[in-house]
Scaffold this active site. Structure first.
Site, PDB file in Angstrom:
ATOM      1  N   CYS A   2     -41.855  13.310  18.509  1.00  0.00           N
ATOM      2  CA  CYS A   2     -42.693  14.001  19.477  1.00  0.00           C
ATOM      3  C   CYS A   2     -43.875  13.116  19.855  1.00  0.00           C
ATOM      4  CB  CYS A   2     -43.194  15.311  18.895  1.00  0.00           C
ATOM      5  SG  CYS A   2     -41.877  16.405  18.309  1.00  0.00           S
ATOM      6  N   ARG A  27     -41.109  10.352  24.425  1.00  0.00           N
ATOM      7  CA  ARG A  27     -40.960  10.675  23.007  1.00  0.00           C
ATOM      8  C   ARG A  27     -40.377  12.066  22.784  1.00  0.00           C
ATOM      9  NH1 ARG A  27     -43.675   7.234  19.549  1.00  0.00           N
ATOM     10  NH2 ARG A  27     -43.635   8.843  17.938  1.00  0.00           N
ATOM     11  N   TRP A  74     -39.867  16.933  20.916  1.00  0.00           N
ATOM     12  CA  TRP A  74     -38.430  16.741  20.690  1.00  0.00           C
ATOM     13  C   TRP A  74     -38.075  17.646  19.523  1.00  0.00           C
ATOM     14  CZ3 TRP A  74     -35.008  15.158  16.871  1.00  0.00           C
ATOM     15  CH2 TRP A  74     -33.730  14.777  17.306  1.00  0.00           C
ATOM     16  N   ASN A 100     -46.312  15.385  14.914  1.00  0.00           N
ATOM     17  CA  ASN A 100     -45.109  14.579  15.089  1.00  0.00           C
ATOM     18  C   ASN A 100     -44.545  14.344  13.703  1.00  0.00           C
ATOM     19  OD1 ASN A 100     -43.125  12.682  15.798  1.00  0.00           O
ATOM     20  ND2 ASN A 100     -44.579  10.993  15.619  1.00  0.00           N
ATOM     21  N   GLY A 101     -43.303  14.760  13.469  1.00  0.00           N
ATOM     22  CA  GLY A 101     -42.700  14.545  12.158  1.00  0.00           C
ATOM     23  C   GLY A 101     -42.002  15.783  11.655  1.00  0.00           C
ATOM     24  N   GLU A 504     -22.681  -1.843  23.178  1.00  0.00           N
ATOM     25  CA  GLU A 504     -23.950  -1.549  23.838  1.00  0.00           C
ATOM     26  C   GLU A 504     -23.726  -1.019  25.250  1.00  0.00           C
ATOM     27  OE1 GLU A 504     -28.121  -1.362  24.650  1.00  0.00           O
ATOM     28  OE2 GLU A 504     -26.831  -1.170  22.884  1.00  0.00           O
ATOM     29  N   LYS A 508     -25.092   2.650  26.482  1.00  0.00           N
ATOM     30  CA  LYS A 508     -25.964   2.847  27.645  1.00  0.00           C
ATOM     31  C   LYS A 508     -25.379   3.899  28.583  1.00  0.00           C
ATOM     32  CE  LYS A 508     -29.326   0.561  26.592  1.00  0.00           C
ATOM     33  NZ  LYS A 508     -29.011   1.170  25.302  1.00  0.00           N
ATOM     34  N   GLU A 511     -25.771   7.357  26.990  1.00  0.00           N
ATOM     35  CA  GLU A 511     -27.155   7.809  26.893  1.00  0.00           C
ATOM     36  C   GLU A 511     -27.677   8.397  28.197  1.00  0.00           C
ATOM     37  OE1 GLU A 511     -29.566   5.143  23.679  1.00  0.00           O
ATOM     38  OE2 GLU A 511     -28.926   4.121  25.488  1.00  0.00           O
ATOM     39  N   HIS A 527      -3.903  -0.692  18.683  1.00  0.00           N
ATOM     40  CA  HIS A 527      -3.780  -0.044  17.387  1.00  0.00           C
ATOM     41  C   HIS A 527      -4.276   1.398  17.430  1.00  0.00           C
ATOM     42  CE1 HIS A 527      -2.548  -3.714  15.363  1.00  0.00           C
ATOM     43  NE2 HIS A 527      -3.520  -4.340  16.022  1.00  0.00           N
ATOM     44  N   LYS A 626     -37.541   8.183  22.487  1.00  0.00           N
ATOM     45  CA  LYS A 626     -37.645   6.735  22.421  1.00  0.00           C
ATOM     46  C   LYS A 626     -37.749   6.227  20.992  1.00  0.00           C
ATOM     47  CE  LYS A 626     -38.145   2.661  24.327  1.00  0.00           C
ATOM     48  NZ  LYS A 626     -36.953   2.044  24.928  1.00  0.00           N
TER      49      LYS A 626
END
Length: 631
Positions: A2, A27, A74, A100-101, A504, A508, A511, A527, A626
Site C-alpha cells: 500500500c 502501490r 492493495w 502499509n504491511g 518475461e 508482461k 500483467e 513435450h 509495484k
C-alpha cells in the site's frame, strides 16, 4: 504494498495528500482515503476503487486542515470495500491510522480489545492499531511537559505488533503531531521549510523537497511544525540526518507520453548508457588486461575462493536472474542457482562453502527477497569459516532496506519507475549482471582479453541499437497489436539466454493485457505444450543467430504445422527466419550473448500496445502493486 502519505505544516493538507497518493497509486488502487485534524475533530473521507473516486468525494469540501494522513490500498486482509479502506479510527474517532504491511497477530489483539469494549468496523488487520493506541493512552501516567503521550502510546503499541508494517498516526487531541513508525516496510520523511512529510516511497516527496530521511527498522518519529524527532522502539532518542535526493519532479511526470510504461520503455537506452558510464571502463582494451574493465568497487575478499553463486528474486527480477545465471555460468564459469525467494525461505538449498548469495529486487523492499537474504545470513553465521555469508544486492534503490541488509550493492541506475510492469528496471538488472559476470570472468581468467574487448564493444553499441528498434518498430508493432485485441492465449518461445526473455514477454502480456500467456524453452514445446496450439494461439519466437538459431527455427516450424500464427523476433536479413515466420519484428544483428537487451524491447512494446488497444489501465493493472512488501 500500500501507499501511505502524511503532512504537517502551513499549507492545506488535503491537497498535498491527494497529490502524494497520486504519485503512490502504483502501490495499490483497491481503495483510498485521507484523514485530517481540524478544530478538535478528525475528518475522514474514504472511497472504494481508484483515487479519482476519492477525489470526487472531496470536491467542494472546504477543509483548511494543516495536518493529515492518506492511504491508497492493495488489499490483503478484507475485501476492497469502502469500510475496509484506510485510514482506520478508534471507537471514539479521536485517532486515525494508515498502514502499509501486515499485522500477523491482529486476531489476538482484536479479541483482547473487543473484550475491553472496543468496537471494530472493518475486516482489516490495520484497525487494531488505532484501538490499541487508544487503549494505551487511557492508562498512560501523566506525562511531563517534555514528553509526548501520543508518541509514547505509539511506541508501546508498535512493540506489541508482530509482522511487517509502516504506520502514520494522527490524533484529534494532539493536533500538532504526526507520529510514524517502521518495521520491515519502507517509510521516508521529507524535510521542508516549516513543514514535514512522510511517504512509503520517495516519488510522493520529490515535488516538495529533496531532503529525505529514510527510517530504519525499529524506528519511529515525531513530526511537528518545529521539526522531526527520531526514536528507537525502546524509546532512545536517535541522531539522524537527511540525505539529498538526486531526483527531480520532472522524473515522475509522463513528459508527453500516454502512459508511464511507454515513457519508461523509451528511457531504456539512457539506462544502458548510465550503467556503462557507472561500471565499465570506456578506455579499456585488450592491452589493459592487467586490470578489470569493470568498476564495482568490491574488495579482494569478495572474489577469493568463490566457487558457487545462488540468486534469490521474484517476478521480473527472477527472469533477469535467469539471464544472469547464463552469464555467470557461460562467461565466469561459476555454477549458479536461481530460486524464487518465496520458495527459498522454506526450502533453502543445502549449504555449500564459498558461496555468493545475490538478492535482486527493483525496489529493494521485496519482503520475500529480504527475508531470504536475512535467513541465509543467519544460517551461514552459525557455520562460519568458508560457509560465512557473502552477500550482494542488485537494486534500483540502494538506499532501501536491501542496502542496509547486504554489504555490497550494484545500483541499476534506472531512475524512478512508475509503471507497475517493470521495463527499464529489468534492463538495468541485466546490465548489472553483465558487469558482474565480466568482472568475475576477469578475476577468474575465464575470458581472454580479446573476447572481453569484443563484448565491451558490443555493450557500447546497445543504446543506439535499442533506439533503432524503438524508432523503426513501434508504429509497426502498434498496428500489429490490432490483430490480437480479442486473442485469449499466447505462447512465447526462446532457447538458451533468450528463454528468460520468452518468460518475461509472457509475464508482461499477462500483467497488463490480462491475456493468458506462457513462456517455454522452444525445445520443450513438443513435450506437451504443443497440444495447446491451433489457429487461435499466436506463437512469438525469439530467434537470434548463434548456437541455437537453427534449433529455434526448427521448433517454430513444429508450431507452424499446427496452424499457429508465428511471430518472429529476429534480424530482418535472415532469409530462413523470414521464410519461417508469418510476421517478423526485425531487430539489429547483435552477438547472441548480448541479445536479451535487444529482444525484450519488441516484447515490451507488443504487450503495451495490445493492452492499450484493449482500453486497459496499462500503468495500474488490476490486482498488482509495484513493490511487494508483504509475504
Amino acid at each position: 504494498m500500500c501507499g501511505i502519505v502524511g503532512y504537517i505544516g502551513t499549507r492545506t493538507a488535503s491537497d498535498i495528500l491527494l497529490e502524494g497518493l497520486r504519485k503512490l497509486e502504483y502501490r495499490g488502487y483497491d481503495s483510498a482515503g485521507i484523514a485530517t485534524v481540524l478544530e478538535g475533530e478528525i475528518h475522514c473521507v474514504r472511497a472504494k476503487g481508484k483515487l479519482h473516486n476519492l477525489q470526487e468525494k472531496l470536491e467542494g469540501q472546504n477543509n483548511p486542515a494543516r495536518l493529515g494522513i492518506g492511504h491508497t490500498r492493495w488489499a490483503t486482509h478484507g475485501k476492497p470495500e469502502e469500510y475496509n479502506a484506510h485510514p482506520h479510527m478508534d471507537t471514539a474517532r479521536r485517532l486515525a491510522v494508515v498502514q502499509n504491511g501486515i499485522i500477523e497477530n491482529y486476531r489476538e489483539l482484536r479479541e483482547d480489545l473487543k473484550q475491553k469494549g472496543h468496537e471494530f468496523r472493518s475486516e482489516t488487520d490495520t484497525e487494531v492499531i488505532p484501538h490499541l493506541i487508544a487503549e494505551i493512552l487511557k492508562h498512560l501516567p501523566a506525562a511531563s511537559a517534555n514528553t509526548s503521550p501520543l508518541l509514547e502510546a505509539v511506541r508501546q503499541a508498535v512493540n506489541q505488533l508482530q509482522g511487517a508494517f509502516a504506520i502514520a498516526v494522527i490524533s484529534a487531541d494532539h493536533p500538532d503531531e504526526l507520529i510514524v513508525a517502521r518495521q520491515q516496510a519502507p517509510l521516508s520523511i521529507g524535510f521542508g521549510q516549516g513543514e514535514f512529510y512522510c511517504a512509503s516511497d520517495t516519488p510522493a516527496l520529490v515535488p516538495y523537497t529533496q531532503a529525505v530521511l529514510t527510517l530504519e527498522n525499529g524506528e519511529l518519529a515525531r513530526l511537528t511544525p518545529l521539526g522531526v524527532e527520531v526514536y528507537s522502539f525502546e524509546g532512545q532518542r536517535l541522531k539522524k540526518y537527511p540525505r539529498t535526493l538526486s531526483w527531480n519532479p520532472v522524473m515522475v511526470e509522463k513528459q508527453g507520453f500516454k502512459h508511464f510504461m511507454l515513457k519508461e520503455i523509451y528511457e531504456q537506452p539512457g539506462v544502458v548508457r548510465a550503467c556503462l558510464e557507472a561500471y565499465f571502463d570506456a578506455e579499456w582494451s585488450a592491452a589493459d588486461h592487467m586490470h578489470s574493465p569493470v568498476r564495482l568497487n568490491l574488495p579482494d575478499s569478495f572474489y577469493a575462493h568463490l566457487e558457487h553463486i545462488q540468486i534469490v528474486a521474484c517476478g521480473t527480477s527472477w527472469h533477469a536472474s535467469l539471464v544472469g545465471k547464463y552469464l555467470l555460468e557461460q562467461i565466469a564459469e561459476l555454477p549458479t542457482q536461481v530460486q524464487y525467494a518465496s520458495e527459498f525461505r522454506y526450502s533453502p538449498a543445502p549449504l555449500v562453502p564459498n558461496t555468493l548469495t545475490i538478492g535482486v529486487t527493483q525496489s529493494g523492499e521485496t519482503a520475500d527477497t529480504l527475508a531470504a537474504l536475512e535467513m541465509e545470513k543467519q544460517r551461514r553465521a552459525m557455520h562460519g569459516g568458508d560457509y560465512q555469508a557473502r552477500l550482494l544486492g542488485i537494486t534500483n534503490r540502494p538506499e532501501s532496506s536491501l542496502g542496509h541488509l547486504v554489504p555490497h550493492i550494484i545500483d541499476t541506475h534506472a531512475g524512478i519507475e512508475i509503471g507497475v510492469a517493470a521495463t527499464k528496471t529489468f534492463i538495468g538488472q541485466l546490465m548489472a549482471f553483465y558487469a558482474l559476470a565480466i568482472d568475475l570472468a576477469f578475476h577468474r581468467q575465464t575470458l581472454s582479453p580479446v573476447e572481453t574487448e569484443e563484448m565491451l564493444a558490443g555493450l557500447r553499441q546497445l543504446p543506439a541499437q535499442i533506439e533503432s528498434v524503438l524508432e523503426s518498430q513501434e508504429r509497426y508493432i502498434e498496428q500489429l497489436a490490432h490483430d490480437f485485441a480479442e486473442t485469449q492465449d499466447f505462447i512465447f518461445l526462446g532457447r538458451g539466454i533468450n528463454f528468460p526473455i520468452a518468460l518475461e514477454g509472457a509475464l508482461k502480456l499477462k500483467e497488463i493485457s490480462y491475456i493468458h500467456a506462457e513462456g517455454y524453452p522452444a525445445g520443450e514445446m513438443k513435450h506437451g505444450p504443443i497440444a495447446l496450439l491451433d489457429a487461435k494461439v499466436p506463437v512469438v519466437t525469439i530467434a537470434m543467430p548463434g548456437g541455437v538459431f537453427e534449433k529455434v527455427l526448427s521448433n517454430a516450424q513444429e508450431a507452424r504445422a499446427r496452424d499457429a500464427r508465428l511471430i518472429g523476433v529476429t534480424p530482418m536479413d535472415e532469409q530462413e527466419a523470414a521464410e519461417t515466420f508469418d510476421t517478423v519484428i526485425p531487430v539489429p544483428h547483435v552477438a547472441e550473448i548480448l541479445s536479451p537487451i535487444i529482444t525484450v524491447i519488441p516484447l515490451q512494446l507488443l504487450s503495451y500496445h495490445i493492452a492499450a488497444r484493449r482500453g486497459l489501465d496499462v500503468d495500474q493493472p488490476r490486482n498488482l502493486a509495484k513493490s511487494v512488501t508483504v509475504e
